[in-house]
Design a protein around this motif. Structure first.
Motif, short mmCIF file in Angstrom:
data_model
loop_
_atom_site.label_atom_id
_atom_site.label_comp_id
_atom_site.label_asym_id
_atom_site.label_seq_id
_atom_site.Cartn_x
_atom_site.Cartn_y
_atom_site.Cartn_z
N VAL A 151 28.20 -29.82 8.42
CA VAL A 151 28.57 -30.86 7.45
C VAL A 151 28.82 -30.24 6.08
CG1 VAL A 151 27.74 -32.92 6.24
CG2 VAL A 151 27.32 -32.66 8.70
N VAL A 152 27.93 -29.32 5.67
CA VAL A 152 28.08 -28.68 4.36
C VAL A 152 29.34 -27.83 4.31
CG1 VAL A 152 27.04 -27.00 2.77
CG2 VAL A 152 25.59 -28.69 3.92
N GLU A 153 29.55 -27.03 5.34
CA GLU A 153 30.73 -26.17 5.36
C GLU A 153 32.02 -26.95 5.55
OE1 GLU A 153 29.87 -23.14 8.25
OE2 GLU A 153 28.52 -22.05 6.88
N GLY A 154 31.87 -28.19 6.00
CA GLY A 154 33.04 -29.08 6.07
C GLY A 154 33.43 -29.64 4.72
N GLY A 155 32.63 -29.30 3.68
CA GLY A 155 32.96 -29.72 2.31
C GLY A 155 32.45 -31.09 1.93
N ALA A 156 31.36 -31.54 2.56
CA ALA A 156 30.92 -32.93 2.37
C ALA A 156 30.15 -33.17 1.07
CB ALA A 156 30.06 -33.37 3.55
N ILE A 157 29.53 -32.14 0.50
CA ILE A 157 28.59 -32.40 -0.60
C ILE A 157 29.27 -33.05 -1.81
CG2 ILE A 157 27.11 -31.31 -2.33
CD1 ILE A 157 26.11 -29.38 -0.23
N GLN A 158 30.35 -32.46 -2.30
CA GLN A 158 30.98 -33.00 -3.50
C GLN A 158 31.54 -34.41 -3.30
OE1 GLN A 158 30.66 -31.56 -6.56
NE2 GLN A 158 31.44 -33.53 -7.24
N PRO A 159 32.26 -34.70 -2.20
CA PRO A 159 32.72 -36.08 -1.99
C PRO A 159 31.57 -37.08 -1.87
CG PRO A 159 33.93 -34.56 -0.55
CD PRO A 159 32.83 -33.78 -1.19
N LEU A 160 30.46 -36.66 -1.26
CA LEU A 160 29.31 -37.56 -1.17
C LEU A 160 28.74 -37.85 -2.55
CD1 LEU A 160 27.52 -36.09 1.99
CD2 LEU A 160 28.47 -38.40 1.78
N ILE A 161 28.68 -36.85 -3.40
CA ILE A 161 28.18 -37.06 -4.77
C ILE A 161 29.11 -38.01 -5.53
CG2 ILE A 161 27.78 -35.92 -6.99
CD1 ILE A 161 26.73 -33.51 -5.37
N GLU A 162 30.40 -37.86 -5.32
CA GLU A 162 31.36 -38.77 -5.97
C GLU A 162 31.16 -40.20 -5.51
OE1 GLU A 162 35.21 -37.08 -5.31
OE2 GLU A 162 34.76 -35.28 -6.49
N LEU A 163 30.72 -40.39 -4.26
CA LEU A 163 30.48 -41.74 -3.75
C LEU A 163 29.26 -42.40 -4.39
CD1 LEU A 163 31.25 -41.58 0.09
CD2 LEU A 163 32.65 -42.51 -1.76
N LEU A 164 28.43 -41.61 -5.09
CA LEU A 164 27.30 -42.20 -5.81
C LEU A 164 27.77 -43.09 -6.95
CD1 LEU A 164 24.87 -39.11 -5.98
CD2 LEU A 164 24.93 -40.94 -4.28
N SER A 165 29.03 -42.96 -7.30
CA SER A 165 29.61 -43.81 -8.35
C SER A 165 30.42 -44.96 -7.75
CB SER A 165 30.52 -42.98 -9.26
OG SER A 165 29.81 -41.92 -9.84
N SER A 166 30.38 -45.13 -6.44
CA SER A 166 31.14 -46.21 -5.79
C SER A 166 30.61 -47.57 -6.21
CB SER A 166 31.03 -46.07 -4.27
OG SER A 166 31.58 -47.20 -3.62
N SER A 167 31.51 -48.50 -6.33
CA SER A 167 31.11 -49.87 -6.70
C SER A 167 30.53 -50.61 -5.50
CB SER A 167 32.32 -50.64 -7.25
OG SER A 167 33.35 -50.68 -6.27
N ASN A 168 30.71 -50.05 -4.31
CA ASN A 168 30.19 -50.68 -3.10
C ASN A 168 28.78 -50.15 -2.83
OD1 ASN A 168 29.73 -50.81 -0.04
ND2 ASN A 168 31.47 -52.19 -0.35
N GLN A 174 24.67 -45.11 1.51
CA GLN A 174 24.84 -44.20 2.64
C GLN A 174 25.09 -42.77 2.16
OE1 GLN A 174 24.48 -45.41 6.02
NE2 GLN A 174 24.03 -43.21 6.01
N ALA A 175 25.76 -42.62 1.04
CA ALA A 175 25.97 -41.29 0.45
C ALA A 175 24.64 -40.69 0.00
CB ALA A 175 26.93 -41.38 -0.73
N VAL A 176 23.76 -41.52 -0.57
CA VAL A 176 22.42 -41.06 -0.97
C VAL A 176 21.67 -40.54 0.25
CG1 VAL A 176 20.16 -41.82 -1.82
CG2 VAL A 176 22.25 -42.58 -2.98
N TRP A 177 21.74 -41.30 1.32
CA TRP A 177 21.05 -40.94 2.56
C TRP A 177 21.57 -39.60 3.10
CZ3 TRP A 177 19.67 -45.40 6.42
CH2 TRP A 177 18.83 -44.92 7.42
N ALA A 178 22.88 -39.46 3.12
CA ALA A 178 23.48 -38.21 3.62
C ALA A 178 23.03 -37.01 2.78
CB ALA A 178 25.00 -38.33 3.62
N LEU A 179 23.04 -37.17 1.48
CA LEU A 179 22.61 -36.08 0.59
C LEU A 179 21.13 -35.75 0.79
CD1 LEU A 179 24.57 -37.18 -2.60
CD2 LEU A 179 24.95 -35.05 -1.31
N GLY A 180 20.33 -36.77 1.07
CA GLY A 180 18.92 -36.54 1.35
C GLY A 180 18.72 -35.69 2.59
N ASN A 181 19.50 -35.96 3.62
CA ASN A 181 19.41 -35.16 4.84
C ASN A 181 19.84 -33.72 4.60
OD1 ASN A 181 18.37 -37.07 6.55
ND2 ASN A 181 20.31 -37.66 7.47
N ILE A 182 20.89 -33.55 3.82
CA ILE A 182 21.37 -32.19 3.52
C ILE A 182 20.33 -31.42 2.71
CG2 ILE A 182 23.11 -30.87 2.23
CD1 ILE A 182 25.12 -33.13 3.02
#
Length: 515
Positions: A151-168, A174-182
């Protein structure tokens, strides 16, 4: 009153004890490793989402239409240019990854789906697609380190962090949860999440109006950012996290309190500088309150944190004492859970490893009766920690304090534990008995003490230990008999001494340090 003046080299060899406080402080942390290993699963490293969100889940296309796809169709759909097909394929993959037993994490990785799912995280026009992709990646990252790496080498960290600013809200959570697992995988990926500036975005999400499930996820993710050492999280990250953790400790939800306490336990599991950073926040009074919690998930990490703090300097330990830890720790020695008794005994043994004025405060809070009780009736794992506490107390005490220790009745259970199947503990008890006998000799009370030990069956047990298969135990027992109980050395004792001297290495308490 004069302090017990045992030979300096012996005091240096004894685990945690002796006049050299700085050396003792450096050694005190060894026992925490055993506790850490025993408790390593107390807080979950990673979590897989196997249930749907109940809050503000994005509206899905083709609502009400069930879609069932095989792996080939999923791969085709994920690589489609049609967002509806992408959504259907990603959702199907996510459902596969969410099944409770044997989710096909490896199959999905090998199918090459991660890069496309990472791309979907950036599809701001389609929050439903972002949500399903983030959920799928969360569950892949909940797997082995190798799967998290994919997941990390697939480049997920930065897009997940950007989703922390999502209005949804659902996408964001879910982005918080994913980052917690990483971050929970280990220090390498934890530091990757930190270096991508995740902490300010996570902290910005904390607000009084946030749904409780969301705040729980944020707190758990923050705790994973504090977790692991070699290396520890960087100083700048710790400075960012501490005020937020202090704030979260004021919450009433037990899950939030638990994870915030675990975070502090990780930050205090190390050098005095790290302990000082936490102590300087003024958090100790709140931790003392949480140590009185009836909920085990709050009590355990708050007790662990305090236990870590009192492995620090004398000054840091004094701050803990001033905050009231000695009001609570003796009570926890009587807790109905042996795991809590053990950690309380460990914490108290570290207080006892300090200067004699800390030992005096232990006496002032009447710690000896519950200590004697666990030595008599506790589970062996608790008794072992209690033995360490007696050893620390006996070696650092003044004569007056040592007299109070003997009068508490501690010798009876200590003598009974001489039959324990633990070489280290038996050696420590023999050393404590020797230490107390030396003190009694100085006070001209040796005869009375020898009679007491005899009445307790101690002489018989010590004599039997002369023939123990462990040579260190045999020599220690023989030394006590020769020095304190043998009027004259008969022929058999001389022969035994010669046998024990063959190929014998003198006891080295450094080698006995808990691993």
């Amino acid at each position: 009153m004069p302090t017990l003046d045992a030979p300096e080299d012996r005091r240096r060899k004894f685990k945690y004890c002796g006049k050299d406080a700085s050396l003792r402080r450096q050694q005190r942390m060894a026992v925490s490793l055993e506790l850490r290993k025993a408790k390593k699963d107390e807080q979950t490293l990673k979590r897989r989402n196997i249930t749907s969100f109940c809050l503000d889940t994005p509206e899905k296309p083709a609502k009400g239409v069930a879609v069932s796809l095989n792996l080939g169709e999923i791969i085709k759909g994920v690589n489609s240019s049609d967002p509806v097909l992408c959504f259907q394929a990603t959702q199907t993959a996510r459902k596969m990854l969410s099944q409770e037993k044997n989710p096909p994490l490896k199959l999905v990785i090998e199918a090459g789906l991660i890069p496309r799912m990472v791309e979907f995280l950036k599809s701001s026009l389609y929050p439903c697609l972002q949500f399903e992709a983030a959920w799928a990646l969360t569950n892949i990252a909940s797997g082995t380190s190798e799967q998290t790496r994919a997941v990390v080498e697939g480049g997920a960290i930065q897009p997940l962090i950007e989703l922390l600013s999502s209005s949804n809200v659902a996408v964001c959570e879910q982005a918080v949860w994913a980052l917690g697992n990483i971050a929970g995988d280990g220090p390498e990926f934890r530091d990757s999440v930190i270096s991508n500036n995740a902490i300010p975005h996570l902290l910005a999400l904390i607000s009084p109006t946030l749904p409780i499930t969301f705040l729980r996820n944020i707190t758990w993710t923050l705790s994973n950012l504090c977790r692991n050492k070699n290396p520890y999280p960087c100083d700048s990250a710790v400075k960012q996290l501490l005020p937020a953790l202090l704030h979260l400790l004021q919450h009433q939800d037990s899950e939030i309190l638990s994870d915030a306490c675990w975070a502090l336990s990780y930050l205090t599991d190390g050098c005095n500088k790290r302990i000082g950073q936490v102590v300087d926040t003024g958090v100790l009074p709140r931790l003392v309150v949480l140590m009185t919690s009836s909920e085990l998930n709050v009590l355990t990490p708050s007790l662990r944190t305090v236990g870590n703090i009192v492995t620090g300097t004398d000054e840091q330990t004094q701050v803990a004492i001033d905050a009231g830890v000695l009001n609570v720790l003796p009570q926890l020695l009587q807790h109905n859970k042996p795991s809590i008794q053990k950690e309380a005994a460990w914490a108290l043994s570290n207080v006892a490893a300090g200067p004699c004025h800390h030992i005096q405060q232990l006496l002032a809070y009447d710690v000896l009766p519950p200590l004697v009780a666990v030595l008599k009736n506790g589970e062996f794992k608790v008794q072992k920690e209690a033995v360490w506490m007696v050893a620390n107390f006996a070696t650092g005490a003044t004569m007056d304090q040592l007299i109070q220790l003997v009068h508490s009745g501690v010798l009876e259970p200590m003598v009974n534990l001489l039959t324990a199947p633990d070489v280290k503990i038996v050696l420590i008890i023999l050393d404590v008995i020797s230490c107390i006998l030396q003190a009694a000799e100085k006070l001209s009370e040796k005869e009375s003490l020898c009679l007491l030990i005899e009445e307790l069956g101690g002489i018989d047990r010590i004599e039997a230990l002369q023939l123990h298969e462990n040579r260190q135990i045999g020599r220690a027992a023989l030394n006590i008999i020769e020095k304190h109980f043998g009027e004259e050395e008969d022929e058999s004792l001389t022969l035994l001494s010669q046998v024990l001297d063959q190929d014998y290495e003198f006891i080295d308490y450094e080698c006995l340090a808990k691993k």
